[in-house]
Design a protein around this motif. Structure first.
Motif, PDB file in Angstrom:
ATOM      1  N   ASP A   1       0.842  -1.209   0.000  1.00  0.00           N
ATOM      2  CA  ASP A   1       0.000   0.000   0.000  1.00  0.00           C
ATOM      3  C   ASP A   1       0.872   1.251   0.000  1.00  0.00           C
ATOM      4  O   ASP A   1       0.612   2.206  -0.732  1.00  0.00           O
ATOM      5  CB  ASP A   1      -0.930  -0.001   1.227  1.00  0.00           C
ATOM      6  CG  ASP A   1      -2.116  -0.941   1.043  1.00  0.00           C
ATOM      7  OD1 ASP A   1      -2.412  -1.258  -0.127  1.00  0.00           O
ATOM      8  OD2 ASP A   1      -2.721  -1.351   2.039  1.00  0.00           O
ATOM      9  N   LEU A   2       1.936   1.225   0.822  1.00  0.00           N
ATOM     10  CA  LEU A   2       2.837   2.387   0.880  1.00  0.00           C
ATOM     11  C   LEU A   2       3.553   2.591  -0.450  1.00  0.00           C
ATOM     12  O   LEU A   2       3.649   3.709  -0.954  1.00  0.00           O
ATOM     13  CB  LEU A   2       3.867   2.195   2.003  1.00  0.00           C
ATOM     14  CG  LEU A   2       3.354   2.383   3.431  1.00  0.00           C
ATOM     15  CD1 LEU A   2       4.452   2.061   4.422  1.00  0.00           C
ATOM     16  CD2 LEU A   2       2.840   3.804   3.632  1.00  0.00           C
TER      17      LEU A   2
ATOM     18  N   TRP B   1       2.660   1.586  -3.404  1.00  0.00           N
ATOM     19  CA  TRP B   1       1.737   1.973  -4.476  1.00  0.00           C
ATOM     20  C   TRP B   1       1.387   3.463  -4.391  1.00  0.00           C
ATOM     21  O   TRP B   1       1.158   4.114  -5.396  1.00  0.00           O
ATOM     22  CB  TRP B   1       0.456   1.126  -4.405  1.00  0.00           C
ATOM     23  CG  TRP B   1       0.577  -0.176  -5.127  1.00  0.00           C
ATOM     24  CD1 TRP B   1       1.273  -0.400  -6.280  1.00  0.00           C
ATOM     25  CD2 TRP B   1      -0.007  -1.428  -4.758  1.00  0.00           C
ATOM     26  NE1 TRP B   1       1.166  -1.723  -6.650  1.00  0.00           N
ATOM     27  CE2 TRP B   1       0.370  -2.374  -5.737  1.00  0.00           C
ATOM     28  CE3 TRP B   1      -0.816  -1.842  -3.698  1.00  0.00           C
ATOM     29  CZ2 TRP B   1      -0.022  -3.712  -5.690  1.00  0.00           C
ATOM     30  CZ3 TRP B   1      -1.209  -3.165  -3.658  1.00  0.00           C
ATOM     31  CH2 TRP B   1      -0.817  -4.098  -4.640  1.00  0.00           C
ATOM     32  N   SER B   2       1.339   3.982  -3.147  1.00  0.00           N
ATOM     33  CA  SER B   2       0.954   5.387  -3.027  1.00  0.00           C
ATOM     34  C   SER B   2       2.172   6.313  -3.062  1.00  0.00           C
ATOM     35  O   SER B   2       2.017   7.530  -3.173  1.00  0.00           O
ATOM     36  CB  SER B   2       0.160   5.599  -1.731  1.00  0.00           C
ATOM     37  OG  SER B   2       0.915   5.150  -0.636  1.00  0.00           O
ATOM     38  N   ALA B   3       3.391   5.742  -2.959  1.00  0.00           N
ATOM     39  CA  ALA B   3       4.592   6.587  -2.944  1.00  0.00           C
ATOM     40  C   ALA B   3       4.925   7.066  -4.360  1.00  0.00           C
ATOM     41  O   ALA B   3       4.874   6.288  -5.294  1.00  0.00           O
ATOM     42  CB  ALA B   3       5.762   5.806  -2.373  1.00  0.00           C
ATOM     43  N   PRO B   4       5.242   8.356  -4.526  1.00  0.00           N
ATOM     44  CA  PRO B   4       5.588   8.855  -5.862  1.00  0.00           C
ATOM     45  C   PRO B   4       6.942   8.332  -6.347  1.00  0.00           C
ATOM     46  O   PRO B   4       7.158   8.186  -7.540  1.00  0.00           O
ATOM     47  CB  PRO B   4       5.616  10.373  -5.668  1.00  0.00           C
ATOM     48  CG  PRO B   4       5.813  10.601  -4.205  1.00  0.00           C
ATOM     49  CD  PRO B   4       5.260   9.401  -3.499  1.00  0.00           C
TER      50      PRO B   4
ATOM     51  N   ASN C   1       1.878   4.753  11.059  1.00  0.00           N
ATOM     52  CA  ASN C   1       0.531   4.410  10.583  1.00  0.00           C
ATOM     53  C   ASN C   1      -0.443   4.343  11.743  1.00  0.00           C
ATOM     54  O   ASN C   1      -0.156   3.717  12.752  1.00  0.00           O
ATOM     55  CB  ASN C   1       0.552   3.042   9.885  1.00  0.00           C
ATOM     56  CG  ASN C   1       0.502   3.202   8.384  1.00  0.00           C
ATOM     57  OD1 ASN C   1       0.462   4.329   7.887  1.00  0.00           O
ATOM     58  ND2 ASN C   1       0.504   2.099   7.673  1.00  0.00           N
TER      59      ASN C   1
ATOM     60  N   THR D   1       1.361  -0.745 -11.050  1.00  0.00           N
ATOM     61  CA  THR D   1       0.453  -0.011 -10.177  1.00  0.00           C
ATOM     62  C   THR D   1      -0.629  -0.942  -9.640  1.00  0.00           C
ATOM     63  O   THR D   1      -0.841  -2.039 -10.163  1.00  0.00           O
ATOM     64  CB  THR D   1      -0.250   1.137 -10.926  1.00  0.00           C
ATOM     65  OG1 THR D   1      -1.102   0.543 -11.902  1.00  0.00           O
ATOM     66  CG2 THR D   1       0.743   2.051 -11.605  1.00  0.00           C
ATOM     67  N   ARG D   2      -1.277  -0.480  -8.613  1.00  0.00           N
ATOM     68  CA  ARG D   2      -2.378  -1.225  -8.022  1.00  0.00           C
ATOM     69  C   ARG D   2      -3.451  -1.524  -9.078  1.00  0.00           C
ATOM     70  O   ARG D   2      -3.992  -2.627  -9.145  1.00  0.00           O
ATOM     71  CB  ARG D   2      -2.963  -0.333  -6.923  1.00  0.00           C
ATOM     72  CG  ARG D   2      -3.903  -1.017  -6.024  1.00  0.00           C
ATOM     73  CD  ARG D   2      -4.563  -0.022  -5.083  1.00  0.00           C
ATOM     74  NE  ARG D   2      -5.412  -0.794  -4.226  1.00  0.00           N
ATOM     75  CZ  ARG D   2      -5.051  -1.206  -3.014  1.00  0.00           C
ATOM     76  NH1 ARG D   2      -3.901  -0.855  -2.513  1.00  0.00           N
ATOM     77  NH2 ARG D   2      -5.848  -1.965  -2.311  1.00  0.00           N
ATOM     78  N   GLU D   3      -3.746  -0.512  -9.923  1.00  0.00           N
ATOM     79  CA  GLU D   3      -4.791  -0.656 -10.942  1.00  0.00           C
ATOM     80  C   GLU D   3      -4.414  -1.728 -11.964  1.00  0.00           C
ATOM     81  O   GLU D   3      -5.262  -2.491 -12.417  1.00  0.00           O
ATOM     82  CB  GLU D   3      -5.038   0.683 -11.650  1.00  0.00           C
ATOM     83  CG  GLU D   3      -5.748   1.728 -10.804  1.00  0.00           C
ATOM     84  CD  GLU D   3      -4.864   2.303  -9.695  1.00  0.00           C
ATOM     85  OE1 GLU D   3      -3.607   2.281  -9.852  1.00  0.00           O
ATOM     86  OE2 GLU D   3      -5.403   2.746  -8.666  1.00  0.00           O
TER      87      GLU D   3
END
Lengths: 320, 123
Positions: free
Chosen positions: B13-14, B16-19, B34, B78-80
């Motif tokens: 999760d981290l 995937w959301s990290a740029p 968290n 990516t997650r998608e």
């Protein structure tokens, strides 16, 4: 011996083409999917047995008056390193083909199993990262995707049902319950084992009409069997609506521009081998009574006889 | 102490959301801060994070940037993209069609979809 070989070859031919073609066109199968499923399994098993048996019996013909005696003689020849003088080219050719076909069938079965298990494990790994357990439903995972999707992932005690956000939004609670019951029926009735066996049969002999037709029919029959379980506690109209909403929803999803919502799905049938939604719906919309007791007993007896005939042809002369 | 499976999830999760790519230390700090319900990051050792990262690397989900010290990790897709892969497998539209997951409805043709729309409109 020769007569046995010819009879087995004839049975193999009949089971390879006319019988499966007729059965795949029959309309009674939608009325009693269970009986139809038993018959398909019997056709596949008896077909394989008579195909291999015919070549084996033909090849061993010079060695004895019946299969068992010939096999004993063949063992002595192989173990004693004797020259198989009685066997001519075509006998050896038939024996080699029978052996190769047996190995090919078993090998494809195992290979298909290994592939399915690998892919399922990979799927489960990704699923664990991408979905979260549904609060309300036991052993059910929810994945974040706008298309309405429901499926089950078999794996013994780790079997799960997977639903998408899109599905939960599109369906009313009772429709959703019907979908979950349908998926659970697949798991409890172990439909994945049937799908595996018939997929392997098709992969092993793709040029044989029976293997292709059988797989398509079995795919369709397991859906009907699962529908029938859901129907026990859901009115037909609710199930019909759920099926239609999910089908239309996934088709609509494919029409949206790709990437607009993280991965759209192609909505067209790619090779026509998919389950026939129309057949599934029509048996719910205009239900016909299940086959009567006599007819069902007839189908089951025919299935048993189909298996018994090649077995008796192969073994009985030696035992008698 | 959270299980490895839960940690893999939190780490992904981290990532995937990290740029950009993160080091194990960054990840540990972010996990520790968290405020999740399971407090997955409490008392977490960097070695544990490295174990999780190497498991994820073996699964082909995470890659390490070459030549940097300390190593920096990033998500491979990516997650998608991963979700789309799962959905393609589930709908039987994946190129490798052998998962044989019994699904509620597979893909339908355009003509079938039109018939079904009429059916839904009617009732």
């Amino acid at each position: 011996m020769l007569l046995t070989a010819y009879l087995l070859a004839l049975l193999a031919l009949v089971l390879a083409w006319p019988v499966p073609v007729a059965l795949s066109r029959a309309r009674w199968t939608a009325r009693s999917p269970f009986a139809a499923m038993v018959l398909w399994q019997s056709i596949a098993l008896a077909g394989g047995l008579s195909m291999i048996g015919a070549m084996l019996v033909y090849g061993l013909e010079p060695l004895g008056g019946n299969l068992l005696a010939a096999l004993r003689r063949a063992t002595t020849i192989v173990l004693g390193n004797e020259s198989p003088g009685e066997l001519h080219f075509w006998h050896l050719f038939a024996l080699c083909t029978a052996a190769l076909l047996t190995v090919h069938l078993v090998f494809t079965l195992l290979l298909t199993y290994a592939r399915i298990v690998t892919q399922r494990r990979r799927h489960r790994e990704l699923l664990a990262l991408l979905s979260s357990p549904s609060g309300a439903l036991d052993r059910t995972w929810v994945i974040n995707h706008p298309a309405p999707v429901a499926y089950c992932l078999p794996g013994g005690s780790r079997s799960v049902t997977v639903l998408s956000d899109g599905l939960m939004e599109a369906l009313a609670p009772e429709e959703l319950a019907a979908v979950v019951r349908h998926e659970r029926a697949h798991l409890t009735q172990r439909h994945h084992l049937l799908l595996w066996a018939f997929e392997a049969w098709r992969a092993a002999l793709p040029w044989l009409p029976t293997s292709r037709l059988a797989r398509a029919a079995v795919n369709s029959l397991v859906e009907m069997l699962a529908d029938d379980v859901a129907r026990r506690s859901t009115p037909d109209a609710v199930l019909v609506r759920a099926i239609a909403l999910v089908a239309v929803g996934s088709a609509d999803d494919g029409e949206r521009p790709p990437g607009a919502h993280g991965g759209s799905l192609p909505a067209t049938m790619d090779n026509g081998e998919d389950v026939d939604v129309a057949a599934r719906l029509s048996r719910l919309l205009t239900p016909r009574p299940p086959l009567g007791r006599t007819a069902t007993a007839g189908v089951l007896t025919a299935s048993a006889l189909l298996l018994a005939v090649p077995t008796v042809l192969l073994l009985a002369p030696g035992i008698a | 102490m959270a299980s490895l499976g839960e940690l893999e999830r939190s780490v992904m999760d981290l990532l995937w959301s990290a740029p950009e790519a993160s080091t194990a230390n960054d990840l540990r700090d972010r996990l520790a801060s968290n405020e999740g319900p399971d407090h997955a990051g409490k008392d977490l050792a960097v070695t544990t994070v490295l174990t999780v990262l190497s498991r994820l690397e073996k699964k082909g989900l995470v890659e390490r940037e070459r030549g940097t010290r300390p190593h920096r990790y990033r998500a491979v897709s990516t997650r998608e993209e991963h979700t789309a892969t799962l959905m393609h497998e589930a709908l039987g539209t994946a190129p490798d069609r052998e998962a044989v997951l019994a699904r509620f409805i597979g893909a339908v043709s355009d003509a079938e979809a039109a018939t079904l729309r009429r059916l839904l409109a009617r009732g």
